[in-house]
Motif scaffolding. Structure first.
Motif, short mmCIF file in Angstrom:
data_model
loop_
_atom_site.label_atom_id
_atom_site.label_comp_id
_atom_site.label_asym_id
_atom_site.label_seq_id
_atom_site.Cartn_x
_atom_site.Cartn_y
_atom_site.Cartn_z
N GLU A 105 0.83 -1.21 0.00
CA GLU A 105 0.00 0.00 0.00
C GLU A 105 0.87 1.26 0.00
O GLU A 105 0.51 2.26 -0.63
CB GLU A 105 -0.91 0.02 1.24
CG GLU A 105 -2.05 -0.98 1.20
CD GLU A 105 -2.80 -1.04 2.52
OE1 GLU A 105 -3.82 -1.74 2.58
OE2 GLU A 105 -2.35 -0.41 3.51
N GLU A 106 1.97 1.20 0.70
CA GLU A 106 2.82 2.38 0.87
C GLU A 106 3.67 2.69 -0.36
O GLU A 106 3.80 3.85 -0.76
CB GLU A 106 3.73 2.18 2.09
CG GLU A 106 4.47 3.42 2.53
CD GLU A 106 3.56 4.52 3.03
OE1 GLU A 106 3.90 5.70 2.83
OE2 GLU A 106 2.49 4.21 3.63
N ILE A 107 4.27 1.67 -0.96
CA ILE A 107 5.24 1.93 -2.04
C ILE A 107 4.86 1.26 -3.35
O ILE A 107 5.54 1.45 -4.36
CB ILE A 107 6.66 1.48 -1.63
CG1 ILE A 107 6.74 -0.05 -1.47
CG2 ILE A 107 7.10 2.19 -0.35
CD1 ILE A 107 8.17 -0.57 -1.29
N GLY A 108 3.80 0.47 -3.35
CA GLY A 108 3.39 -0.27 -4.55
C GLY A 108 3.76 -1.73 -4.46
O GLY A 108 4.89 -2.07 -4.07
N ALA A 109 2.81 -2.58 -4.81
CA ALA A 109 3.07 -4.02 -4.78
C ALA A 109 4.21 -4.40 -5.72
O ALA A 109 4.97 -5.34 -5.45
CB ALA A 109 1.81 -4.79 -5.15
N ASP A 110 4.33 -3.64 -6.83
CA ASP A 110 5.36 -3.97 -7.81
C ASP A 110 6.76 -3.55 -7.38
O ASP A 110 7.73 -3.76 -8.11
CB ASP A 110 5.02 -3.38 -9.18
CG ASP A 110 4.84 -1.87 -9.17
OD1 ASP A 110 4.95 -1.25 -8.08
OD2 ASP A 110 4.59 -1.29 -10.25
N ARG A 111 6.87 -2.97 -6.19
CA ARG A 111 8.19 -2.65 -5.62
C ARG A 111 8.41 -3.41 -4.29
O ARG A 111 9.31 -3.08 -3.53
CB ARG A 111 8.33 -1.15 -5.39
CG ARG A 111 8.30 -0.36 -6.69
CD ARG A 111 8.65 1.11 -6.50
NE ARG A 111 8.58 1.84 -7.76
CZ ARG A 111 9.54 1.89 -8.67
NH1 ARG A 111 10.68 1.25 -8.45
NH2 ARG A 111 9.40 2.57 -9.79
N THR A 112 7.59 -4.42 -4.05
CA THR A 112 7.62 -5.17 -2.80
C THR A 112 7.91 -6.64 -3.05
O THR A 112 7.19 -7.30 -3.80
CB THR A 112 6.27 -5.04 -2.06
OG1 THR A 112 5.95 -3.66 -1.88
CG2 THR A 112 6.31 -5.75 -0.72
N GLY A 113 8.97 -7.15 -2.44
CA GLY A 113 9.28 -8.57 -2.49
C GLY A 113 9.31 -9.15 -1.09
O GLY A 113 9.26 -8.42 -0.09
N ILE A 114 9.40 -10.45 -0.99
CA ILE A 114 9.50 -11.10 0.32
C ILE A 114 10.39 -12.32 0.19
O ILE A 114 10.36 -13.03 -0.83
CB ILE A 114 8.11 -11.49 0.87
CG1 ILE A 114 8.22 -12.00 2.32
CG2 ILE A 114 7.41 -12.49 -0.04
CD1 ILE A 114 6.88 -12.13 3.03
#
Length: 357
Positions: free
Chosen positions: A216-225
């Protein structure tokens, strides 16, 4: 069919090849958690890889476990990381900062506030940790309240925002290697009776809430796990329900549309196949002990969009060039892995430097 030399699209990021630098703690940060003056050079030296995943970086003072690890929750941290991200971009690569809350794998002597470690439950890992006065037993942690669990989710959100402000292309949530997120998965570390303990769904909830908040904060497309199914680091035991928990978790994460899952694969091939089937975005696979002869096999087979490497890259700044030419890699110096200065950090020679020496 792709190979490791073809460009890749990892969420919002385009990479020049399908090789990633795995996150590795090096303990070279300044006392306040700001990346030290050598960090930018260290990562820029290794920017031949398409994606740099920077070392575990605490999202709060509670998240620190080891000496001299970096943070990403203050203005000084942001400024320090800007030097790093700018250097990596100038060298032609992309960089994600890994957000790592260690949970119970900590000691008051190693944190800025010198408080008791926090964890899902008040269960010590029966392990020792290095401090400024030598090895010490890890003390019993304090169980987070339900409100504190939710605040920790917000800490990850805040850290992700700071990472983007610092110029990072994205962040990787550390859900592996025995640290806080994985501690919630393991029944021997998570004895909670609230919404974050007990059932598979409850034990996976914390990870999914962090991923949702960061996306939500930075975009799902910039989030990995990053995940490490079955890993027992830090004394964790995921038990017979472990594979089912990861299937539930990956399915839940998939609905968020994250950029990637980064899997430390420890040998459960049926689970790996299930994760691939459940996951629609990029998969990065790290196989501890993978030989140079096997580099590229997961990309060629279509299993993974990228492969990540640790010790090879730590010791060989020109890893990509040597891989292309079939040249030998440098041997890593384990004595200088953690802490210290330039030695064993930015002084590993490239092939041309080694030949000219």
């Amino acid at each position: 069919m792709s190979d490791i030399w073809t460009p890749a699209k990892i969420g919002a990021v385009e990479t020049v090849n399908r090789l990633a630098m795995a996150p590795m703690t090096r303990s070279r940060a300044q006392p306040d958690g700001t990346p030290g003056p050598l960090v930018a050079r260290y990562y820029a030296q290794r920017a031949g890889l398409g994606l740099i995943i920077a070392e575990g970086t605490q999202p709060s003072a509670d998240g620190q476990g080891y000496l001299a690890t970096p943070g990403i929750y203050t203005a000084a941290h942001v400024q320090g990381w800007r030097h790093v991200t700018s250097a990596v971009h100038a060298a032609g690569s992309r960089i994600f900062i890994q957000l790592m809350h260690v949970g119970r794998t900590s000691h008051p002597d190693n944190t800025p506030h010198h408080r008791q470690p926090v964890a899902p439950s008040a269960v010590a890992p029966d392990d020792r940790i290095f401090t400024a006065t030598g090895m010490q037993s890890i003390p019993e942690p304090r169980a987070l309240t339900t409100d504190e669990v939710r605040q920790t989710v917000e800490d990850f959100r805040n850290a992700a925002r700071h990472a983007i402000e610092a110029g990072a292309d994205g962040v990787e949530i550390h859900g592996a290697n025995g640290y806080l997120v994985q501690q919630f998965f393991a029944p021997n570390a998570n004895l909670r009776t609230d919404a974050y303990g007990g059932s598979i769904e409850n034990r996976a909830r914390f990870a999914i809430e962090i991923a949702r908040a960061v996306a939500e904060e930075i975009g799902a497309d910039r989030t990995g796990i990053r995940l490490s199914p079955g890993a027992t680091l830090g004394g964790l035991k995921e038990g017979p329900e472990g594979p089912a928990l990861y299937r539930h978790l990956v399915a839940g994460l998939n609905r968020l549309g994250l950029a990637y899952v980064h899997l430390m694969h420890l040998g459960n091939e049926p689970l790996l196949a299930d994760i691939r089937a459940l996951w629609d975005q990029a998969l990065i696979v790290n196989r501890p002990g993978r030989t140079l002869e096997d580099v590229g096999s997961d990309v060629r087979s279509g299993l993974a969009e990228m492969e990540s490497y640790g010790q090879f890259v730590l010791s060989t700044p020109d890893f990509v060039e040597r891989l292309k030419s079939g040249s030998a890699m440098n041997q890593p110096d384990r004595a200088s892995y953690y802490g210290g200065g330039a030695e064993g950090y930015i002084d590993y020679p490239t092939l041309s430097e080694a030949v000219g020496a």
